[in-house]
Design a protein around this motif. Structure first.
Motif, short mmCIF file in Angstrom:
data_model
loop_
_atom_site.label_atom_id
_atom_site.label_comp_id
_atom_site.label_asym_id
_atom_site.label_seq_id
_atom_site.Cartn_x
_atom_site.Cartn_y
_atom_site.Cartn_z
N HIS A 137 3.36 -8.57 -35.00
CA HIS A 137 2.04 -7.97 -35.09
C HIS A 137 1.71 -7.06 -33.91
O HIS A 137 0.54 -6.70 -33.73
CB HIS A 137 0.97 -9.07 -35.20
N ASP A 162 0.27 -6.70 -43.86
CA ASP A 162 -0.67 -7.77 -43.55
C ASP A 162 -1.47 -7.48 -42.29
O ASP A 162 -0.97 -6.85 -41.35
CB ASP A 162 0.12 -9.07 -43.36
N ASP A 163 -2.72 -7.95 -42.27
CA ASP A 163 -3.58 -8.01 -41.09
C ASP A 163 -4.00 -6.67 -40.51
O ASP A 163 -4.37 -6.59 -39.33
CB ASP A 163 -2.94 -8.88 -40.00
N ARG A 166 -7.75 -6.53 -39.01
CA ARG A 166 -8.13 -7.83 -38.46
C ARG A 166 -8.35 -7.70 -36.96
O ARG A 166 -7.47 -7.22 -36.23
CB ARG A 166 -7.02 -8.86 -38.72
N GLU A 168 -8.22 -9.83 -34.69
CA GLU A 168 -7.28 -10.62 -33.90
C GLU A 168 -5.98 -9.88 -33.62
O GLU A 168 -5.24 -10.22 -32.69
CB GLU A 168 -6.94 -11.94 -34.60
N TRP A 169 -5.68 -8.86 -34.46
CA TRP A 169 -4.40 -8.16 -34.36
C TRP A 169 -4.62 -6.65 -34.36
O TRP A 169 -4.21 -5.95 -35.29
CB TRP A 169 -3.49 -8.55 -35.53
N SER A 173 -3.35 -2.40 -36.89
CA SER A 173 -4.13 -1.23 -37.33
C SER A 173 -3.65 0.02 -36.62
O SER A 173 -3.48 1.08 -37.24
CB SER A 173 -5.62 -1.45 -37.04
N TYR A 194 -7.97 -8.85 -49.17
CA TYR A 194 -8.62 -9.76 -48.22
C TYR A 194 -8.16 -9.49 -46.80
O TYR A 194 -8.95 -9.34 -45.89
CB TYR A 194 -8.35 -11.21 -48.62
N ASN A 195 -6.83 -9.42 -46.60
CA ASN A 195 -6.33 -9.03 -45.28
C ASN A 195 -5.01 -8.26 -45.38
O ASN A 195 -4.19 -8.29 -44.47
CB ASN A 195 -6.17 -10.25 -44.35
N GLN A 237 -12.92 -6.40 -49.93
CA GLN A 237 -13.24 -7.29 -48.83
C GLN A 237 -14.56 -6.87 -48.19
O GLN A 237 -14.86 -5.67 -48.11
CB GLN A 237 -12.13 -7.27 -47.77
N TYR A 239 -17.05 -8.40 -44.73
CA TYR A 239 -17.17 -9.40 -43.68
C TYR A 239 -18.60 -9.93 -43.65
O TYR A 239 -19.56 -9.16 -43.71
CB TYR A 239 -16.79 -8.80 -42.32
#
Length: 271
Positions: A137, A162-163, A166, A168-169, A173, A194-195, A237, A239
């Protein structure tokens, strides 16, 4: 239409496998994978970061256990510098068998994805119709994985990563934005789950958006169609925010953790 075995897995039995695959993205996977076959789009499936197989299994089911390429360092955790997952090969293989996938038909590559070349994948399974990225990641690895996917995915194939987005990661992006700025093929995002974020080459984006919008179940999650650079991205999605009232918070919780119950209730009430 999703096959009965695949539908049972994404609705219920995926909970039997340790890992991460939200119901929203499980539905997106199934719809895209099976609709590819319905539209004559065939080829291999590949995943970086298979962990215990939670998201690899529906891909392998769709391909009847053939032309499957799994990449994971498993026990070689010295390469897992961002601690983004710790898979177990024995558990992975047992899970494949549990869900009717012949592990002998799955090529398992235990090297870091940065050591895997396009010719490694194509030499074993050929061109890829669905490539899921859920490995390292941090920026350089995620960017490498996107470039690797671009090189082996067929012109009408899909990349899922994935992610993205997010908090956290953040480097995932950053890697996607770096890839899109320098890409050599016309891959564009067409949906955000979703993610996970989904890309395909521009001429096929309308096909894949149509597949997703035809799903009554995915309407539970649909937030908006976002236009950017003359390209539409379907967003599945939202938040939760502190300003939401109790009703909105409860519905968000239910759609996240009990989506099939919400869907059944809406159908019963005719909504």
């Amino acid at each position: 239409m999703t096959s009965k075995i695949l539908d049972e897995y994404i609705r219920h039995r995926r909970r039997e496998v340790d890992g991460w695959l939200a119901r929203c993205d499980a539905e997106i996977f199934a719809r895209l994978l099976e609709s590819q076959l319905d539209n004559g789009i065939t080829g291999a499936i590949t995943e970086i970061g298979v962990h215990h197989g939670k998201s690899f299994i529906p891909m392998a089911i769709s391909n009847n256990g053939r032309l499957c390429y799994a990449i994971d360092i498993f026990g070689r955790q010295e390469f897992n510098v961002d601690i983004s997952g710790c898979g177990d090969k024995d558990v992975f293989v047992r899970n494949l068998t549990k869900f009717g996938v012949d592990a002998k038909g799955v090529f398992i590559d235990e090297r870091p994805s940065t050591e895997v070349t396009p010719s490694d994948i194509e030499g074993k399974v050929g061109k890829v119709r669905f490539f899921h990225i859920d490995g390292g990641h941090h920026h350089d690895v995620a960017l490498n994985d996107l470039n690797l996917a671009e090189a082996v995915v067929s012109d009408n194939g899909i990349i899922a990563i994935d992610d993205v987005f997010r908090p956290e990661w953040p480097e995932v992006s950053m890697a996607l934005f770096s890839y899109l700025a320098r890409k050599t093929k016309d891959f564009v995002p067409f949906a955000i789950g979703y993610n996970k974020t989904y890309l395909c080459q521009h001429p096929f984006a309308e096909l894949y958006r149509g597949i997703l919008t035809s799903s009554n179940f995915l309407q539970l999650y649909f937030s908006k169609k976002y236009e950017i650079s003359n390209e539409a991205i379907l967003v599945y999605q939202v938040y939760a925010v502190p300003e939401w009232g109790l009703r909105a918070r409860v519905m968000h919780y239910m759609k996240t953790y009990h989506p099939d119950l919400v869907f059944s209730a809406k159908r019963l009430l005719g909504r």
